[in-house]
Design an enzyme around this catalytic site. Structure first.
Site, PDB file in Angstrom:
ATOM      1  N   HIS A  57       0.599  -0.999   0.209  1.00 52.33           N
ATOM      2  CA  HIS A  57       0.276  -0.352  -0.330  1.00 52.33           C
ATOM      3  C   HIS A  57       0.851   1.382   0.317  1.00 52.33           C
ATOM      4  CE1 HIS A  57      -3.422  -2.532   1.449  1.00 52.33           C
ATOM      5  NE2 HIS A  57      -3.602  -2.649   0.719  1.00 52.33           N
ATOM      6  N   GLU A  59       0.950   3.548   2.152  1.00 49.89           N
ATOM      7  CA  GLU A  59       1.770   4.277   3.295  1.00 49.89           C
ATOM      8  C   GLU A  59       2.826   3.551   4.099  1.00 49.89           C
ATOM      9  OE1 GLU A  59      -2.866   4.556   3.600  1.00 49.89           O
ATOM     10  OE2 GLU A  59      -1.562   3.712   2.768  1.00 49.89           O
ATOM     11  N   CYS A  91      -2.303  -0.436   7.642  1.00 52.83           N
ATOM     12  CA  CYS A  91      -1.071   1.292   7.117  1.00 52.83           C
ATOM     13  C   CYS A  91      -1.848   2.126   8.204  1.00 52.83           C
ATOM     14  CB  CYS A  91      -1.930   1.299   6.089  1.00 52.83           C
ATOM     15  SG  CYS A  91      -1.537   0.759   4.487  1.00 52.83           S
ATOM     16  N   ALA A 169     -19.203   5.580 -38.279  1.00 49.41           N
ATOM     17  CA  ALA A 169     -18.465   4.987 -39.816  1.00 49.41           C
ATOM     18  C   ALA A 169     -19.166   5.296 -40.378  1.00 49.41           C
ATOM     19  CB  ALA A 169     -19.214   3.414 -39.797  1.00 49.41           C
ATOM     20  N   SER A 175     -14.620   3.263 -40.984  1.00 50.01           N
ATOM     21  CA  SER A 175     -14.718   4.315 -39.251  1.00 50.01           C
ATOM     22  C   SER A 175     -12.817   4.612 -39.180  1.00 50.01           C
ATOM     23  CB  SER A 175     -14.872   3.351 -38.264  1.00 50.01           C
ATOM     24  OG  SER A 175     -14.794   2.277 -37.736  1.00 50.01           O
ATOM     25  N   ARG A 214      -1.305   1.349 -26.671  1.00 50.40           N
ATOM     26  CA  ARG A 214       0.210   1.185 -27.305  1.00 50.40           C
ATOM     27  C   ARG A 214       0.689   3.084 -27.324  1.00 50.40           C
ATOM     28  NH1 ARG A 214      -3.912  -1.182 -29.924  1.00 50.40           N
ATOM     29  NH2 ARG A 214      -4.295   0.309 -31.829  1.00 50.40           N
ATOM     30  N   GLY A 304     -19.865  -0.992 -29.951  1.00 47.34           N
ATOM     31  CA  GLY A 304     -20.473  -0.254 -31.292  1.00 47.34           C
ATOM     32  C   GLY A 304     -22.078   0.080 -30.472  1.00 47.34           C
TER      33      GLY A 304
END
Length: 371
Positions: A57, A59, A91, A169, A175, A214, A304
């Protein structure tokens, strides 16, 4: 103990914690994305954010970085420190043991195992506590975690890329590409901040998408890629199936096909079965509940017109990211959203604009659902 009023300094360091927390989005599910800033004498001595997989975590990361210097410091955290024993110790106890003098928390944790208990543990140990600093921003950042805990479903963002008249499209299905390179890059960023990206069998057949993020430096920030199969079977030739070893791919269907499932499983695809609705397609509410059970908190819908409409009909869209190109296709083009059975105008889902981002001629409009 007297209440400490948050100062501009508190808000500044909580903003820092929120920025750190954002680094974990899409990588820490089923845990929340949390940031922690340790400050002493108005100087930052250590920072931390939740690591991939949800542990350690934030902390713990910050305390380990600070070492003995944490004694007497103020910890700024974007979410209430946990108070329950799971795979790691609480924590809240770690902050007490480190000798932290004050904790400033943006908001409380909705998890019933915590929900105020972490802050109470700190107060009982003599730590000064300030809560509710930039709470709305903190809840927005972890909207997915809050949704999974309180609604038993992921928070859903619908992404659409269209012309000014809402067409995704041409009538022939062309498209690529309505929007430009910068808009597409921003779409990849949305994928990287999601736990999972979901599309339908129709989009899989028409576009053969990979649904990966990407962008340079994003190789390790890949979402789970989910295909929702309706009445028509999914394409067996999709590129997606062949990349399951690179990042997870799940197929969700209302029907079992032992031969198909075995073939996909051999490629590393996980096949899940969801309850069917009256139309024979997977019931959207049941799908979302199942995904929440798998730990997913943030879902990006890249689909779609029909699947977009199905999510809207199920009242399951929490935000919309609408990319608009400055062009027109006309009424014979394919709409971004199919009919979804809207009755009176008063019943239409309403959203508020929260951001408009110019993107080299295109524009991204981000909307949040009105509650």
């Amino acid at each position: 103990m007297s209440k400490i009023t948050p100062s501009e300094t508190d808000r500044r360091f909580i903003r820092h914690a929120l920025a750190l927390a954002r680094r974990g989005l899409g990588r820490v599910w089923p845990n929340p994305a949390v940031g922690c800033v340790l400050v002493k004498e108005d100087a930052v001595i250590a920072v931390g954010w939740t690591r991939p997989g949800g542990r350690p975590h934030a902390e713990r990361v910050a305390l380990d970085a600070a070492g003995d210097a944490a004694r007497g410091a103020t910890a700024y955290v974007s979410l209430e420190p946990c108070s329950h024993h799971g795979k790691t110790p609480p924590c809240a106890d770690a902050l007490v043991a480190a000798g932290v003098a004050r904790v400033v928390a943006a908001c409380t944790d909705p998890d019933p195992r915590v929900s105020g208990r972490g802050l109470a543990r700190l107060r009982d140990a003599g730590v000064a506590v300030t809560e509710g600093v930039l709470a709305e921003e903190a809840r927005d950042l972890n909207a997915g975690f809050f949704s999974r805990i309180t609604r038993n479903r992921p928070w859903v963002r619908m992404k659409v890329a269209s012309t000014l008249d809402g067409r995704i499209a041409t009538a022939a299905g062309e498209s690529k590409w309505i929007t430009g390179a910068r808009a597409r890059a921003e779409g990849h960023r949305l994928r990287a901040e999601a736990d999972a990206v979901l599309t339908g069998a129709g989009t899989l057949a028409a576009d053969d998408p990979l649904l990966t993020a990407r962008l340079p430096g994003f190789a390790a920030r890949q979402p789970v890629r989910i295909v929702l199969e309706g009445r028509a079977p999914v394409s067996a030739a999709a590129r997606l199936w062949k990349t399951a070893a690179d990042s997870p791919v799940w197929l969700v269907s209302a029907r079992r096909d032992a031969e198909r499932d075995a073939r996909l499983a051999a490629l590393g695809v996980r096949c899940l079965t969801a309850a069917a609705g009256a139309d024979g397609r997977p019931d959207i509410a049941a799908v979302l509940e199942m995904l929440a059970g798998e730990g997913l908190t943030r879902l990006l819908l890249e689909a779609g017109a029909r699947l977009n409409a199905a999510f809207l009909a199920a009242d399951a869209v929490d935000a919309v990211s609408w990319f608009r190109a400055p062009a027109l296709i006309g009424g014979d083009g394919m709409p971004g959203i199919a009919p979804f059975g809207l009755g009176p105008l008063a019943e239409m889902p309403r959203f508020r604009l929260v951001r408009r981002l110019p993107l080299d001629g295109d524009a991204l409009e981000d909307y949040q659902r009105e509650t």
